[in-house]
Design a protein around this motif. Sequence first.
Motif, PDB file in Angstrom:
ATOM      1  N   THR A 370       0.808  -1.513   0.221  1.00  0.00           N
ATOM      2  CA  THR A 370      -0.657   0.171  -0.076  1.00  0.00           C
ATOM      3  C   THR A 370       1.087   1.128   0.052  1.00  0.00           C
ATOM      4  OG1 THR A 370      -1.668  -0.956   1.427  1.00  0.00           O
ATOM      5  CG2 THR A 370      -1.780   0.951   0.962  1.00  0.00           C
ATOM      6  N   THR A 371       1.867   1.376   1.008  1.00  0.00           N
ATOM      7  CA  THR A 371       2.407   2.508   1.131  1.00  0.00           C
ATOM      8  C   THR A 371       3.469   2.181  -0.297  1.00  0.00           C
ATOM      9  OG1 THR A 371       3.424   1.860   3.168  1.00  0.00           O
ATOM     10  CG2 THR A 371       4.570   3.724   2.007  1.00  0.00           C
ATOM     11  N   ALA A 372       4.371   1.672  -1.186  1.00  0.00           N
ATOM     12  CA  ALA A 372       4.155   1.693  -2.560  1.00  0.00           C
ATOM     13  C   ALA A 372       3.574   1.895  -3.971  1.00  0.00           C
ATOM     14  CB  ALA A 372       5.091   0.074  -3.148  1.00  0.00           C
ATOM     15  N   ILE A 373       2.142   1.742  -3.736  1.00  0.00           N
ATOM     16  CA  ILE A 373       1.556   2.577  -4.191  1.00  0.00           C
ATOM     17  C   ILE A 373       1.686   3.538  -4.155  1.00  0.00           C
ATOM     18  CG2 ILE A 373      -1.212   2.160  -5.327  1.00  0.00           C
ATOM     19  CD1 ILE A 373       0.647  -0.235  -6.339  1.00  0.00           C
ATOM     20  N   PHE A 374       1.099   4.248  -2.644  1.00  0.00           N
ATOM     21  CA  PHE A 374       0.825   5.217  -2.305  1.00  0.00           C
ATOM     22  C   PHE A 374       2.279   6.785  -3.001  1.00  0.00           C
ATOM     23  CE2 PHE A 374       2.165   8.877   1.616  1.00  0.00           C
ATOM     24  CZ  PHE A 374       0.478   9.491   1.170  1.00  0.00           C
ATOM     25  N   GLU A 375       3.380   5.661  -2.902  1.00  0.00           N
ATOM     26  CA  GLU A 375       4.268   6.769  -2.738  1.00  0.00           C
ATOM     27  C   GLU A 375       4.477   6.402  -4.415  1.00  0.00           C
ATOM     28  OE1 GLU A 375       7.792   4.826  -1.116  1.00  0.00           O
ATOM     29  OE2 GLU A 375       7.420   6.142   0.579  1.00  0.00           O
ATOM     30  N   ASN A 376       4.042   5.823  -5.126  1.00  0.00           N
ATOM     31  CA  ASN A 376       3.733   5.271  -7.236  1.00  0.00           C
ATOM     32  C   ASN A 376       2.998   6.705  -7.334  1.00  0.00           C
ATOM     33  OD1 ASN A 376       4.463   4.060  -9.481  1.00  0.00           O
ATOM     34  ND2 ASN A 376       2.350   4.515  -9.566  1.00  0.00           N
ATOM     35  N   PHE A 377       2.840   6.885  -6.552  1.00  0.00           N
ATOM     36  CA  PHE A 377       0.998   8.197  -7.422  1.00  0.00           C
ATOM     37  C   PHE A 377       1.313   9.581  -6.420  1.00  0.00           C
ATOM     38  CE2 PHE A 377      -1.666   4.409  -8.512  1.00  0.00           C
ATOM     39  CZ  PHE A 377      -1.687   4.668  -9.744  1.00  0.00           C
ATOM     40  N   SER A 378       2.399   9.350  -5.548  1.00  0.00           N
ATOM     41  CA  SER A 378       2.853  10.699  -4.439  1.00  0.00           C
ATOM     42  C   SER A 378       2.645  11.813  -5.825  1.00  0.00           C
ATOM     43  CB  SER A 378       3.604  10.937  -4.208  1.00  0.00           C
ATOM     44  OG  SER A 378       4.484  11.956  -4.179  1.00  0.00           O
ATOM     45  N   THR A 379       1.366  13.239  -4.748  1.00  0.00           N
ATOM     46  CA  THR A 379       1.455  14.163  -5.262  1.00  0.00           C
ATOM     47  C   THR A 379       1.466  15.055  -3.898  1.00  0.00           C
ATOM     48  OG1 THR A 379      -0.918  15.659  -6.379  1.00  0.00           O
ATOM     49  CG2 THR A 379      -1.295  14.023  -5.082  1.00  0.00           C
ATOM     50  N   ASP A 380       1.348  17.436  -4.368  1.00  0.00           N
ATOM     51  CA  ASP A 380       1.244  17.513  -3.361  1.00  0.00           C
ATOM     52  C   ASP A 380      -0.053  17.607  -2.792  1.00  0.00           C
ATOM     53  OD1 ASP A 380       3.819  17.480  -2.985  1.00  0.00           O
ATOM     54  OD2 ASP A 380       4.344  19.239  -4.031  1.00  0.00           O
ATOM     55  N   SER A 381      -1.627  17.694  -4.150  1.00  0.00           N
ATOM     56  CA  SER A 381      -2.275  17.827  -4.107  1.00  0.00           C
ATOM     57  C   SER A 381      -3.101  16.604  -2.612  1.00  0.00           C
ATOM     58  CB  SER A 381      -3.804  17.076  -4.747  1.00  0.00           C
ATOM     59  OG  SER A 381      -2.352  17.946  -6.352  1.00  0.00           O
ATOM     60  N   PRO A 382      -4.183  17.428  -2.113  1.00  0.00           N
ATOM     61  CA  PRO A 382      -4.808  16.140  -1.123  1.00  0.00           C
ATOM     62  C   PRO A 382      -4.948  14.767  -1.379  1.00  0.00           C
ATOM     63  CG  PRO A 382      -5.837  17.745  -1.263  1.00  0.00           C
ATOM     64  CD  PRO A 382      -5.098  18.034  -1.843  1.00  0.00           C
ATOM     65  N   MET A 383      -4.453  13.286  -0.962  1.00  0.00           N
ATOM     66  CA  MET A 383      -4.401  12.157  -1.743  1.00  0.00           C
ATOM     67  C   MET A 383      -4.586  10.762  -0.582  1.00  0.00           C
ATOM     68  SD  MET A 383      -1.105   9.720  -2.724  1.00  0.00           S
ATOM     69  CE  MET A 383      -1.261   9.198  -3.645  1.00  0.00           C
ATOM     70  N   MET A 384      -5.487   9.846  -0.555  1.00  0.00           N
ATOM     71  CA  MET A 384      -5.301   9.017   0.781  1.00  0.00           C
ATOM     72  C   MET A 384      -5.474   7.356  -0.713  1.00  0.00           C
ATOM     73  SD  MET A 384      -9.197   7.937   2.011  1.00  0.00           S
ATOM     74  CE  MET A 384      -8.178   7.359   3.188  1.00  0.00           C
ATOM     75  N   ALA A 385      -3.940   6.412   0.096  1.00  0.00           N
ATOM     76  CA  ALA A 385      -4.398   4.724  -0.591  1.00  0.00           C
ATOM     77  C   ALA A 385      -4.703   4.101   0.140  1.00  0.00           C
ATOM     78  CB  ALA A 385      -3.226   5.004  -1.061  1.00  0.00           C
TER      79      ALA A 385
END
Length: 453
Positions: A370-385
Motif C-alpha cells: 500500500t505504501t509503495a502504491i501510495f508513493e508511486n502516485f505521490s502528489t502535493d494535492s490531498p491524496m489517500m491510498a
Amino acid sequence: MMGFSEGEIIELTGVIAAVRSFGSERKYFVNSGDATFSFRTRDNLAAGDVIRLEGIFESLADFGIAARKVTVLAAKDADDAYNTVERKIAQNAGLKGGMLSENPASAALRGGMEAVARKILAAKGLNRFVMLRFHGDADGIAGALALRSVLRFRAYQQNSAIYSPREAVNDIGNLRHENRPLMILLDFGTNAESMDGLKLLRAAGIETVAIDHHPLHAAVKPFIGMLLSPWLVEGLEEPSKYSAGYLAAEIANMCGAENADAYAYAGIACAGDKSDVMRSGETEKKAALVLDYLAAHASFGNSLDFYGDVLKNGELFDSLWQQGSDRIKEAVENVLPRVKKSEKNGIIIYVIPLDGIVVKGEFPNRSKVTTAIFENFSTDSPMMALGYGKGTVIARCNSAFVAKGAGLSEIIKRVSSDMKDFVVAGGGHAKAAAMKVQEGYEKSVVERLIGEL
Ligand SMILES: [Mn+2]
C-alpha cells in the motif's frame, strides 16, 4: 568521588555487580553507587546481592578491600538499599550533551530520555540482566541496534504490535532466576491490547521500560515503570513521527554511543517509518529496506546481532537490498492494473485490492505494498491510498490530506464505532493506519472510510 586512604576502616552498602573465581576464592565487585570496590571471600555471593561490607581499605589501585564481615541484606532492607545505590549511579552517570535532532519532541522529552539513559547506565553499572523486545521492522531493529552499542541485553524480535499474555508468561519464566531483571519494550506495547501482558510483568515484579511512538493508551501507564512516548507531550503535532528507533538512538547517544552510529541508526529508523524527523539519505533508506526484508524472513527470535552484521557486510547487504526492492517492484507491477482511482471533495483516492497478490508472511506485506502504491502516485494535492484484503484495511495519506481536516486515526475511530460488528480493531498514525475487520467486509469498510471524506 570520596577519598580513601590505605589502611582505613571502611563500611559500605552496595550491590554485587560482578564475580570472578580465583581457585577456591572468589573476587567480588561491589558497587556502592559512588564507586566499585573489590574484595575476596570464600562466602558464596551472587551478582545482584545487596551486601553490607566491613573491612580495611587496602589498595587504591583497584579499590580493594580486605573483607572482615559480609552481610547479605534481605527483603525490604535489600530493596531500599538497592534503590539507593541505583539512584546514586544514575545521578552520577555522565551523559553526553547535545541531541541528534533539535525538535519539539526532543525538547519536551529530553528529561524523559535522560531518565531512560540514566536507568540504562545504572543497569550497566550493576550488571543487571536486561531483556529487550524490539518490534520486527526497520524502526524497531535500528533502535535496538543503537541501544546495543551501549548496553548488553538479551534481544527478542517482536513481530506483533501487541505484548500478549503468552509472551509475558514466557518472559516471566525466562527471567525468574535473574536477580532484578529489567525489561525494555521497544516500538510496541503501549496500546490497549498489551494491557494484560503488562499487568503480568508488573505482578511478577519485573521492572519495565517502554519506548514507543504508537498511539498511547493512557491506562497502560501504571503498569510501565518508565514510559517514553511522544504521545505524553501535550499539543505535539504528529507525535508518531518521532519513531521509537529515533528516540532510542537519542538515548544511546546520551549514553555515549559513537555519534556516527547514533545518527545512522536514527536515520534508518526514520527511513523505515517514513518519518522526516531525521534526514535520511540513500544509505539509510537502503538499510531500512534491507532490515524490513530480513525481518520478514527471520523466524528465529534472537536475530539482532545477525541484523547488525548484515549492515556491515557489503555483498550480502547489496544482494538483500536488490531482492527486497525487486520484490516491491514486482508487487507494485502486479497490483497497479487493479488500482481504482476516484476523487471526492478534492481528495484523490486510490483503492487497492490486495487479495491473491500479497501472501501472508511474505515480503512485501500488505502495508508495504500500500505504501509503495501510495508513493508511486505521490502528489502535493490531498491524496489517500486504501489497500485491503484478508481481514485488513491499510490506509496511507499525505500532509495535504491531513491539512484538509482529520487525520486517518480520527477517521478510523469514527468508522470503528459506527461499524462495531465488522471492525475488530483499528488505529495508527495521522498519515498511516490500519484496521482489522471481519473477512468479507473489507470492501464495505473501505467504502465507509471514503464516505467519511
Ligand atoms: Mn515504529
